[in-house]
Design a protein around this motif. Sequence first.
Motif, PDB file in Angstrom:
ATOM      1  N   ARG A  87       6.920   6.235   3.652  1.00  0.00           N
ATOM      2  CA  ARG A  87       7.349   4.843   3.485  1.00  0.00           C
ATOM      3  C   ARG A  87       8.760   4.788   2.934  1.00  0.00           C
ATOM      4  O   ARG A  87       9.614   4.027   3.404  1.00  0.00           O
ATOM      5  N   ALA A  88       9.019   5.574   1.909  1.00  0.00           N
ATOM      6  CA  ALA A  88      10.343   5.565   1.279  1.00  0.00           C
ATOM      7  C   ALA A  88      11.393   6.199   2.176  1.00  0.00           C
ATOM      8  O   ALA A  88      12.515   5.692   2.307  1.00  0.00           O
ATOM      9  N   ASP A  91      11.269   3.835   5.752  1.00  0.00           N
ATOM     10  CA  ASP A  91      11.429   2.381   5.659  1.00  0.00           C
ATOM     11  C   ASP A  91      12.353   1.941   4.527  1.00  0.00           C
ATOM     12  O   ASP A  91      12.742   0.767   4.478  1.00  0.00           O
ATOM     13  N   GLY A  92      12.643   2.851   3.607  1.00  0.00           N
ATOM     14  CA  GLY A  92      13.479   2.464   2.476  1.00  0.00           C
ATOM     15  C   GLY A  92      12.818   1.453   1.566  1.00  0.00           C
ATOM     16  O   GLY A  92      13.488   0.622   0.948  1.00  0.00           O
ATOM     17  N   ASP A  93      11.502   1.536   1.457  1.00  0.00           N
ATOM     18  CA  ASP A  93      10.772   0.550   0.650  1.00  0.00           C
ATOM     19  C   ASP A  93       9.431   1.132   0.202  1.00  0.00           C
ATOM     20  O   ASP A  93       8.822   1.940   0.908  1.00  0.00           O
ATOM     21  N   ASP A  95       5.846  -0.593  -1.892  1.00  0.00           N
ATOM     22  CA  ASP A  95       5.286  -1.801  -2.501  1.00  0.00           C
ATOM     23  C   ASP A  95       4.054  -1.452  -3.324  1.00  0.00           C
ATOM     24  O   ASP A  95       3.185  -0.718  -2.871  1.00  0.00           O
ATOM     25  N   HIS A 104       8.091  -5.196  -4.102  1.00  0.00           N
ATOM     26  CA  HIS A 104       8.776  -4.353  -3.120  1.00  0.00           C
ATOM     27  C   HIS A 104      10.040  -3.775  -3.744  1.00  0.00           C
ATOM     28  O   HIS A 104      10.885  -4.520  -4.265  1.00  0.00           O
ATOM     29  N   SER A 105      10.174  -2.474  -3.667  1.00  0.00           N
ATOM     30  CA  SER A 105      11.345  -1.826  -4.265  1.00  0.00           C
ATOM     31  C   SER A 105      12.644  -2.263  -3.605  1.00  0.00           C
ATOM     32  O   SER A 105      13.684  -2.344  -4.257  1.00  0.00           O
ATOM     33  N   LYS A 106      12.611  -2.565  -2.303  1.00  0.00           N
ATOM     34  CA  LYS A 106      13.839  -2.925  -1.598  1.00  0.00           C
ATOM     35  C   LYS A 106      14.399  -4.256  -2.072  1.00  0.00           C
ATOM     36  O   LYS A 106      15.567  -4.580  -1.815  1.00  0.00           O
ATOM     37  N   GLU A 107      13.582  -5.048  -2.758  1.00  0.00           N
ATOM     38  CA  GLU A 107      14.028  -6.345  -3.256  1.00  0.00           C
ATOM     39  C   GLU A 107      14.520  -6.280  -4.692  1.00  0.00           C
ATOM     40  O   GLU A 107      14.895  -7.312  -5.266  1.00  0.00           O
ATOM     41  N   HIS A 130      12.845   4.382  -5.855  1.00  0.00           N
ATOM     42  CA  HIS A 130      11.911   3.274  -5.646  1.00  0.00           C
ATOM     43  C   HIS A 130      10.941   3.125  -6.817  1.00  0.00           C
ATOM     44  O   HIS A 130      10.719   2.021  -7.322  1.00  0.00           O
TER      45      HIS A 130
END
Length: 320
Positions: A87-88, A91-93, A95, A104-107, A130
Motif C-alpha cells: 500500500r505504501a 499507492d503512497g498511502d 489508512d 489517511h497518511s497521504k492527507e 506513513h
Amino acid sequence: MSHSPVAPGLRRLVELDIRPDVRNALYSTTNTGEGVTANSILVAGTIQVLGQPLGVGQGFNPTCQAARGISLWAQHAPGFLLEIIPRAARDGDLDFTFEGTPIHSKELKGGLAPDLDKELDPVSLVLVPHLDKIYSEMMTRVALRGEDGHRWVNPAFYGNWVQKGFSSVFDPITGYVLDYNGFVKLFYATHHTEYNDDYELIYPNPVGIFITNVHGKLLGLHAVSITRIAKDPSGEERIYFYNPNNDGSQNWGQNIEPSVIGNGEMEGESSLPFHEFVSRLYAFHYNPYEQGDAYAVENSIVDGIRQLAQESWGKDYTWV
C-alpha cells in the motif's frame, strides 16, 4: 516465515509497481552499480524484517513508535505487514481507523520526523513516513482528554495485541508524579511472576520509559516493548525488552546498564533486573482481568525503586 500469508505476500512484492519516490529511496540503500531492482531490495528487506523482527531500528529518527509497530507486526501479524508494505510502496498511502474514523497518511503533514534520516532498512524506509504521521495524528486527537493519550492510541495503532488496561506515573496536564507507589505495585501485580498469579506475557507489551544518561539525568521519553519476563540463569527476575534505538547496552546511570548478552537474552533483546527496569518506567499496558494482589508487594521493594526514580529522572518532576 511459515505463516500462510507470507508466501503470497512476498510474491506480490516481486512485481509490485513501486512509486518513483519510493524506488529512489530503496536504491539509496545499495551501492551504485550493483544492478539490483527496487523490487528485489524491498523483497530482501521484508524477509530480513520477518526473520529478525527485533533488529528493526529507528536510526537517527524520533520514530520509536513506528519501529515498534513494524517489529510487533513482523512477529505476530505478518499478513498485516505484507498488506501495508505494498500500500505504501505502490499507492503512497496507509489508512488506519481510529475510534471509527479513517485516517489517511497521504492527507497528513508533519509527524515527528518530517525530514526522515534515510539510514533505515528498506521496509522502514517505505513505512515509517506513513506510520509516523498516523501515530502523531492519533495523539493529536486525544491531546485534550486530560490523560496520557497512549491509553487509546496504542491499542488502535498496534492492534488487539495491546491490553486495554493502562497506567502512567504522571498527570500529563500538571506534570506531577501521582501515586508512584501505587503505579509500582500495579506493575508488579500484573507482570512479576511472583506477584501476578503466574500470568505469562503472551504478546509484546508497548511501554514508555525515561531515558537517562550515565549520570542519571533525564534525556527524554522513549518507547520500547517488553518481550518477556523470566528468571535469568542466576535465578534473578529480569525484564527482557526490544529497544528500537539500536543501542541496547546503554548506561542509564546508578549502575543501571541494560545487557544484550550473558543474562539469558535472545537475539535482539536487551534486559535488566526487574526493579531496575521499573525505576525507568513511566507507562504500561496491562490486562485488568489478570493480576495478582498489589498489596502483597513489599514496601521495601517499592521504596528502593522510588529512591532510584527520585534521584534520577524524578528530579525533573514534582511529586505529590
